[in-house]
Design a protein around this motif. Sequence first.
Motif, PDB file in Angstrom:
ATOM      1  N   ALA A 124       0.828  -1.208   0.000  1.00 30.14           N
ATOM      2  CA  ALA A 124       0.000   0.000   0.000  1.00 30.14           C
ATOM      3  C   ALA A 124       0.861   1.256   0.000  1.00 30.14           C
ATOM      4  O   ALA A 124       0.571   2.227  -0.708  1.00 30.14           O
ATOM      5  CB  ALA A 124      -0.937  -0.004   1.204  1.00 30.14           C
ATOM      6  N   TYR A 173      -0.894   6.198   7.260  1.00 27.63           N
ATOM      7  CA  TYR A 173      -1.414   4.851   7.044  1.00 27.63           C
ATOM      8  C   TYR A 173      -2.270   4.458   8.228  1.00 27.63           C
ATOM      9  O   TYR A 173      -1.891   4.657   9.389  1.00 27.63           O
ATOM     10  CB  TYR A 173      -0.261   3.854   6.894  1.00 27.63           C
ATOM     11  CG  TYR A 173      -0.695   2.420   6.681  1.00 27.63           C
ATOM     12  CD1 TYR A 173      -1.354   2.042   5.514  1.00 27.63           C
ATOM     13  CD2 TYR A 173      -0.437   1.444   7.641  1.00 27.63           C
ATOM     14  CE1 TYR A 173      -1.745   0.729   5.303  1.00 27.63           C
ATOM     15  CE2 TYR A 173      -0.825   0.118   7.437  1.00 27.63           C
ATOM     16  CZ  TYR A 173      -1.481  -0.225   6.259  1.00 27.63           C
ATOM     17  OH  TYR A 173      -1.860  -1.536   6.048  1.00 27.63           O
ATOM     18  N   LYS A 175      -4.881   1.115   9.519  1.00 25.64           N
ATOM     19  CA  LYS A 175      -5.382  -0.214   9.168  1.00 25.64           C
ATOM     20  C   LYS A 175      -6.217  -0.794  10.299  1.00 25.64           C
ATOM     21  O   LYS A 175      -6.034  -0.463  11.477  1.00 25.64           O
ATOM     22  CB  LYS A 175      -4.240  -1.163   8.818  1.00 25.64           C
ATOM     23  CG  LYS A 175      -3.444  -1.725   9.991  1.00 25.64           C
ATOM     24  CD  LYS A 175      -2.478  -2.791   9.481  1.00 25.64           C
ATOM     25  CE  LYS A 175      -1.624  -3.374  10.599  1.00 25.64           C
ATOM     26  NZ  LYS A 175      -0.698  -4.405  10.123  1.00 25.64           N
ATOM     27  N   VAL A 188      -5.250   1.369   4.611  1.00 22.40           N
ATOM     28  CA  VAL A 188      -5.250   2.415   3.586  1.00 22.40           C
ATOM     29  C   VAL A 188      -4.095   3.379   3.829  1.00 22.40           C
ATOM     30  O   VAL A 188      -3.921   3.885   4.941  1.00 22.40           O
ATOM     31  CB  VAL A 188      -6.589   3.188   3.566  1.00 22.40           C
ATOM     32  CG1 VAL A 188      -6.530   4.327   2.543  1.00 22.40           C
ATOM     33  CG2 VAL A 188      -7.749   2.250   3.247  1.00 22.40           C
ATOM     34  N   ALA A 201      -3.995   4.118  -1.648  1.00 26.40           N
ATOM     35  CA  ALA A 201      -3.920   2.686  -1.939  1.00 26.40           C
ATOM     36  C   ALA A 201      -4.454   1.894  -0.756  1.00 26.40           C
ATOM     37  O   ALA A 201      -4.185   2.224   0.396  1.00 26.40           O
ATOM     38  CB  ALA A 201      -2.491   2.269  -2.253  1.00 26.40           C
ATOM     39  N   THR A 203      -5.029  -2.051   0.974  1.00 32.57           N
ATOM     40  CA  THR A 203      -4.576  -3.441   1.020  1.00 32.57           C
ATOM     41  C   THR A 203      -5.523  -4.245   1.900  1.00 32.57           C
ATOM     42  O   THR A 203      -6.236  -3.689   2.735  1.00 32.57           O
ATOM     43  CB  THR A 203      -3.138  -3.534   1.554  1.00 32.57           C
ATOM     44  OG1 THR A 203      -2.672  -4.884   1.432  1.00 32.57           O
ATOM     45  CG2 THR A 203      -3.038  -3.114   3.014  1.00 32.57           C
ATOM     46  N   VAL A 210      -3.399  -5.356  -3.631  1.00 28.66           N
ATOM     47  CA  VAL A 210      -3.321  -3.915  -3.386  1.00 28.66           C
ATOM     48  C   VAL A 210      -3.936  -3.142  -4.550  1.00 28.66           C
ATOM     49  O   VAL A 210      -3.791  -3.514  -5.713  1.00 28.66           O
ATOM     50  CB  VAL A 210      -1.861  -3.490  -3.139  1.00 28.66           C
ATOM     51  CG1 VAL A 210      -0.992  -3.688  -4.368  1.00 28.66           C
ATOM     52  CG2 VAL A 210      -1.791  -2.053  -2.646  1.00 28.66           C
TER      53      VAL A 210
END
Length: 266
Positions: A124, A173, A175, A188, A201, A203, A210
């Motif tokens: 990502a 980031y 998650k 993300v 991006a 994942t 991805v």
Amino acid sequence: MYQTTYHRPSTVADATALFAKGTEAKYLAGGQTLLPVMKQRLAAPSDVIDLARIKELVGVEASADTLTIKAATTYYDIMTDPAVNKTIPAIAHLTSTLGDPAVRYRGTIGGSIANNDPAADFPAAVLALDATITTNTRSIKAADFFKGLFSTALEDGEIITAVSFPIPEKAAYAKFRHPASRFALTGVFVAKTKGGDVRVAATGASQNGVMRVPAIEAALKASWSAAALDAITIPATGMIEDIHGSAVYRANLIKVMAQRAVADAG
């Protein structure tokens, strides 16, 4: 485990020569995927070629515009490196969320993206930051590198040597972790470039691995704020559906994690 021959080369050239000699050789980076697969007798390489001790594959370099992380640099070294924390702290944060201390001391960035697990975190960051993957033979843009589940543009015997990230204006980031494995149920990475472009991006969500998220990119380019995503709905088509979460659930997680990441980025 099946019988195999273990090698510890000191240079990339030695490693590729050993690979060419093996009937079914495999490179070993951090071993977080290959060794468990071998223990389960799902893989039986004739030769295991350990890249961890190759000095030219270890280290971090930073310039005014680019952060370069060499392929065999461990997660722990990435997470604690001053240059990483100064130039792209989002990468240091991402690395701190990976697995547990044992994983972070052994896992490597090169091994992560070469394996391209659909729930891996580093792909990502590589895709969102438009990184360039350098191998022993060529350079590959992130958009051309990831080809689907556990699939990349790497050719047989090719070794990743470094990953170069353009330094963004802002990045973060977020998650939602699987409670046992700590892999991303959905993660993300958001990035705003110094030129004003936005790349996002995700994942852990898509059946194809991805992925970029154009709807969120467009909304954030118009207004860089978590609130700008309130009206966004991510389609569930093509999302992973399993015992851990439905396709609709994962699609919604993309939006929620993007909002959290934007808030963290400031």
